[in-house]
Design a protein around this motif. Structure first.
Motif, PDB file in Angstrom:
ATOM      1  N   GLY A   7     -14.952 -55.712 -33.872  1.00 52.18           N
ATOM      2  CA  GLY A   7     -15.489 -54.606 -33.098  1.00 52.18           C
ATOM      3  C   GLY A   7     -14.494 -53.712 -32.397  1.00 52.18           C
ATOM      4  O   GLY A   7     -13.304 -53.676 -32.697  1.00 52.18           O
ATOM      5  N   ILE A   8     -15.029 -52.971 -31.433  1.00 53.85           N
ATOM      6  CA  ILE A   8     -14.272 -52.028 -30.608  1.00 53.85           C
ATOM      7  C   ILE A   8     -14.072 -52.679 -29.248  1.00 53.85           C
ATOM      8  O   ILE A   8     -15.042 -53.029 -28.565  1.00 53.85           O
ATOM      9  N   ASN A   9     -12.826 -52.825 -28.833  1.00 57.51           N
ATOM     10  CA  ASN A   9     -12.518 -53.603 -27.634  1.00 57.51           C
ATOM     11  C   ASN A   9     -11.604 -52.817 -26.704  1.00 57.51           C
ATOM     12  O   ASN A   9     -10.936 -51.873 -27.119  1.00 57.51           O
ATOM     13  N   ALA A  10     -11.549 -53.248 -25.446  1.00 58.98           N
ATOM     14  CA  ALA A  10     -10.713 -52.545 -24.470  1.00 58.98           C
ATOM     15  C   ALA A  10     -10.231 -53.509 -23.405  1.00 58.98           C
ATOM     16  O   ALA A  10     -10.827 -54.565 -23.171  1.00 58.98           O
ATOM     17  N   TRP A  11      -9.136 -53.113 -22.781  1.00 66.44           N
ATOM     18  CA  TRP A  11      -8.618 -53.845 -21.628  1.00 66.44           C
ATOM     19  C   TRP A  11      -9.031 -53.169 -20.331  1.00 66.44           C
ATOM     20  O   TRP A  11      -9.299 -51.951 -20.287  1.00 66.44           O
ATOM     21  N   LEU A  12      -9.038 -53.955 -19.260  1.00 65.28           N
ATOM     22  CA  LEU A  12      -9.279 -53.460 -17.911  1.00 65.28           C
ATOM     23  C   LEU A  12      -8.223 -54.091 -17.011  1.00 65.28           C
ATOM     24  O   LEU A  12      -8.069 -55.318 -16.989  1.00 65.28           O
ATOM     25  N   PHE A  13      -7.471 -53.256 -16.278  1.00 61.09           N
ATOM     26  CA  PHE A  13      -6.373 -53.722 -15.440  1.00 61.09           C
ATOM     27  C   PHE A  13      -6.854 -53.754 -13.989  1.00 61.09           C
ATOM     28  O   PHE A  13      -7.043 -52.705 -13.369  1.00 61.09           O
ATOM     29  N   LEU A  14      -7.060 -54.949 -13.453  1.00 57.83           N
ATOM     30  CA  LEU A  14      -7.709 -55.068 -12.150  1.00 57.83           C
ATOM     31  C   LEU A  14      -6.849 -54.601 -10.990  1.00 57.83           C
ATOM     32  O   LEU A  14      -7.383 -54.274  -9.924  1.00 57.83           O
ATOM     33  N   ASN A  15      -5.538 -54.544 -11.157  1.00 55.77           N
ATOM     34  CA  ASN A  15      -4.674 -54.152 -10.039  1.00 55.77           C
ATOM     35  C   ASN A  15      -4.863 -52.709  -9.604  1.00 55.77           C
ATOM     36  O   ASN A  15      -4.605 -52.363  -8.453  1.00 55.77           O
ATOM     37  N   GLU A  16      -5.285 -51.850 -10.521  1.00 51.29           N
ATOM     38  CA  GLU A  16      -5.224 -50.405 -10.265  1.00 51.29           C
ATOM     39  C   GLU A  16      -6.584 -49.818  -9.916  1.00 51.29           C
ATOM     40  O   GLU A  16      -7.573 -50.038 -10.618  1.00 51.29           O
ATOM     41  N   ASP A  17      -6.607 -49.063  -8.827  1.00 48.25           N
ATOM     42  CA  ASP A  17      -7.804 -48.334  -8.401  1.00 48.25           C
ATOM     43  C   ASP A  17      -7.608 -46.845  -8.637  1.00 48.25           C
ATOM     44  O   ASP A  17      -6.611 -46.259  -8.205  1.00 48.25           O
ATOM     45  N   SER A  26     -16.563 -48.216  -4.513  1.00 45.66           N
ATOM     46  CA  SER A  26     -16.660 -46.776  -4.229  1.00 45.66           C
ATOM     47  C   SER A  26     -17.484 -46.092  -5.308  1.00 45.66           C
ATOM     48  O   SER A  26     -17.311 -46.363  -6.501  1.00 45.66           O
ATOM     49  N   ALA A  27     -18.366 -45.192  -4.891  1.00 45.96           N
ATOM     50  CA  ALA A  27     -19.289 -44.558  -5.843  1.00 45.96           C
ATOM     51  C   ALA A  27     -18.563 -43.836  -6.960  1.00 45.96           C
ATOM     52  O   ALA A  27     -19.072 -43.740  -8.081  1.00 45.96           O
ATOM     53  N   ASN A  28     -17.380 -43.287  -6.669  1.00 45.48           N
ATOM     54  CA  ASN A  28     -16.642 -42.505  -7.667  1.00 45.48           C
ATOM     55  C   ASN A  28     -15.510 -43.280  -8.323  1.00 45.48           C
ATOM     56  O   ASN A  28     -14.647 -42.697  -8.981  1.00 45.48           O
ATOM     57  N   SER A  29     -15.486 -44.600  -8.175  1.00 49.92           N
ATOM     58  CA  SER A  29     -14.359 -45.365  -8.703  1.00 49.92           C
ATOM     59  C   SER A  29     -14.451 -45.518 -10.214  1.00 49.92           C
ATOM     60  O   SER A  29     -15.525 -45.458 -10.815  1.00 49.92           O
ATOM     61  N   ASN A 269      -8.979 -47.828 -17.235  1.00 48.96           N
ATOM     62  CA  ASN A 269      -8.889 -47.413 -15.819  1.00 48.96           C
ATOM     63  C   ASN A 269      -7.499 -46.956 -15.398  1.00 48.96           C
ATOM     64  O   ASN A 269      -7.022 -47.295 -14.330  1.00 48.96           O
ATOM     65  N   SER A 270      -6.844 -46.137 -16.218  1.00 51.31           N
ATOM     66  CA  SER A 270      -5.561 -45.576 -15.791  1.00 51.31           C
ATOM     67  C   SER A 270      -5.798 -44.280 -15.016  1.00 51.31           C
ATOM     68  O   SER A 270      -6.932 -43.942 -14.675  1.00 51.31           O
ATOM     69  N   GLY A 271      -4.734 -43.541 -14.796  1.00 49.59           N
ATOM     70  CA  GLY A 271      -4.842 -42.301 -14.035  1.00 49.59           C
ATOM     71  C   GLY A 271      -5.652 -41.224 -14.710  1.00 49.59           C
ATOM     72  O   GLY A 271      -6.036 -40.246 -14.061  1.00 49.59           O
TER      73      GLY A 271
END
Length: 452
Positions: A7-17, A26-29, A269-271
């Protein structure tokens, strides 16, 4: 030739907001948009980064790396929320613990001076399974670069991952082992890669080509495609379409043709998280075209930050045959990966078939589309959109598209944006109709503009 068995997969980096100053709640996070626009629906596997080894009663186990966030929240709080919220959106999503690649707490650290490697590997594998069982996670993902690739020997690699595979296979449920190398190294035992790992997703965005991994010894039957929509690396991807073009036909090796086993994307969740999340959703649609006749680009474009509609491709003849839109964003979080540009370009899928004549409309950024109008009605017994006209803020009209020839009934429609808004997306449905030559095509049955 496309399989994408994993399938189609992705990473999520928990350190970065993102945006800066927000936290998970936060509503816009960047974390809430994954929920609000159901981005998690597009993922088969979610790699959560980064996990570290930590001492256990017997050997080592894993834990999420530590980081603090606004409001006193920790990475463990974030992990708990992601595991709950992602599964609420997508009950079938699977979670991989992505191991850290740098520092002293990489997988290489489970081996100690003077210790027995097999005993240490077995203890770790058993502790790992206990952790996965306790958290409801589904496997381990190994980011192979940096300190872990320098400090683990080839012999240790073979012992560790062969043992994890054996212990995983002894469990009553399936646990997955994923390998995501940035480049080939002499410390990899390639037969173990081919036998122990469920899929291998090279980080092509670091610039190492497929041929290098194949020549090093990774079997073409396990190879996936590592993608990236974050600028900064040597070869980031420009769009979902560019990734799909690279993946959809598979690749040739040793005179045989192979499919990529998955697409794994760094990260959500990068910049420029709006660009990443929207491209990921488009990529999922390219790989898994939506079933049924309905279409709705609202969530994709909302995830992108509702960028301006800047181009339309319209196909028409007697009636409106198909539409495809392009949006261009200049917001801080939807910029693309092209160097020296400040824009993110989002091309949604075509809705409708390839009959009729196609026309491309370029829409000035300072004169956005603020209304659509036209006619619906009956054409050879089919209910459809007979004609469409787009109108810019200045009053410029594009169209009409569709001659309405052979229509037996007509009903006018018009949809207009509120002040300060414009058309950013479309939703509606298609219907499949027969053509005179005996073939079939889809035409637009219903159409509504989405304003923002």
């Amino acid at each position: 030739m496309t399989n994408l068995a994993n399938g189609i997969n992705a990473w999520l980096f928990l350190n970065e907001d993102e945006p800066p100053g927000t936290n998970y709640n936060s509503a816009n996070s960047c974390f809430q948009t994954l929920i609000n626009y159901r981005t998690y629906d597009s993922a088969n596997f979610l790699g959560i980064a980064f996990f570290e080894i930590t001492p256990a009663t017997n050997g080592y186990t894993i834990e999420i790396g530590s980081a603090s966030h606004q409001g006193g929240l920790s990475n463990q709080d974030y992990l708990n929320s992601v595991l709950h919220d992602a599964r609420q959106v997508n009950p079938n999503i699977k979670f991989l613990a992505t191991m850290v690649y740098s520092g002293s707490n990489t997988l290489a650290g489970i081996f100690t001076a003077g210790g027995d490697p097999q005993t240490e590997a077995t203890a770790f594998a058993n502790n790992l399974v206990a952790y996965l069982q306790n958290t409801g996670m589904n496997g381990l993902d190994v980011d192979w670069e940096g300190d872990v690739s320098d400090n683990m020997t080839q012999a240790q690699f073979k012992i560790l991952f062969t043992t994890i595979r054996q212990v995983f296979d002894q469990q009553p449920v399936k646990y997955y082992l994923s390998f995501t190398p940035a480049w080939p190294t002499d410390t990899i035992d390639y037969p173990t890669v081919n036998s122990a790992f469920d899929f291998v997703s090279p980080q092509f965005y670091d610039g190492t080509p497929l041929s290098s991994f194949l020549h090093a010894g990774i079997s073409p039957s396990v190879i996936g495609y590592g993608a990236q929509f974050e600028p900064g690396n040597s070869a980031p991807n420009t769009s979902a379409q560019q990734v799909w073009s690279a993946v959809s036909n598979g690749f040739s090796s040793g005179g045989s043709q192979y499919s990529y086993q998955d697409i794994f994307m760094w990260r959500l969740n990068s910049g420029n998280f709006q660009f990443e999340q929207a491209q990921f959703m488009i990529l999922s649609q390219l790989a898994n075209p939506p079933a049924g006749n309905a279409f709705d680009d609202t969530a994709i474009i909302a995830a992108a930050g509702n960028p301006i509609l800047t181009q339309m491709t319209v196909r028409s003849g007697d009636v409106l045959n198909a539409i495809q839109s392009v949006n261009t964003g200049t917001g801080p979080y939807n910029t693309g990966t092209q160097r020296n540009t400040e824009t993110g370009v989002f091309t949604t899928l075509q809705h409708g078939g390839n009959s009729g004549t196609g026309q491309v409309i370029n829409i000035p950024y300072n004169d956005p589309i603020v209304s659509i109008s036209g006619f619906t009605g009956t054409w050879f017994g089919w209910q459809c959109v007979l004609q469409l006209t787009l109108t810019g803020k200045s009053g410029t009209n594009y169209g009409p598209f569709g001659s309405m020839a052979h229509a037996s009934s007509r009903n006018a429609f018009s949809q207009t944006a509120q002040p300060g808004q414009s058309v950013v997306a479309f939703k509606g449905s298609t219907v499949t109709v027969p053509l005179a030559d005996g073939s079939q095509t889809a035409i637009i049955a219903k159409l509504n503009a989405v304003f923002a």
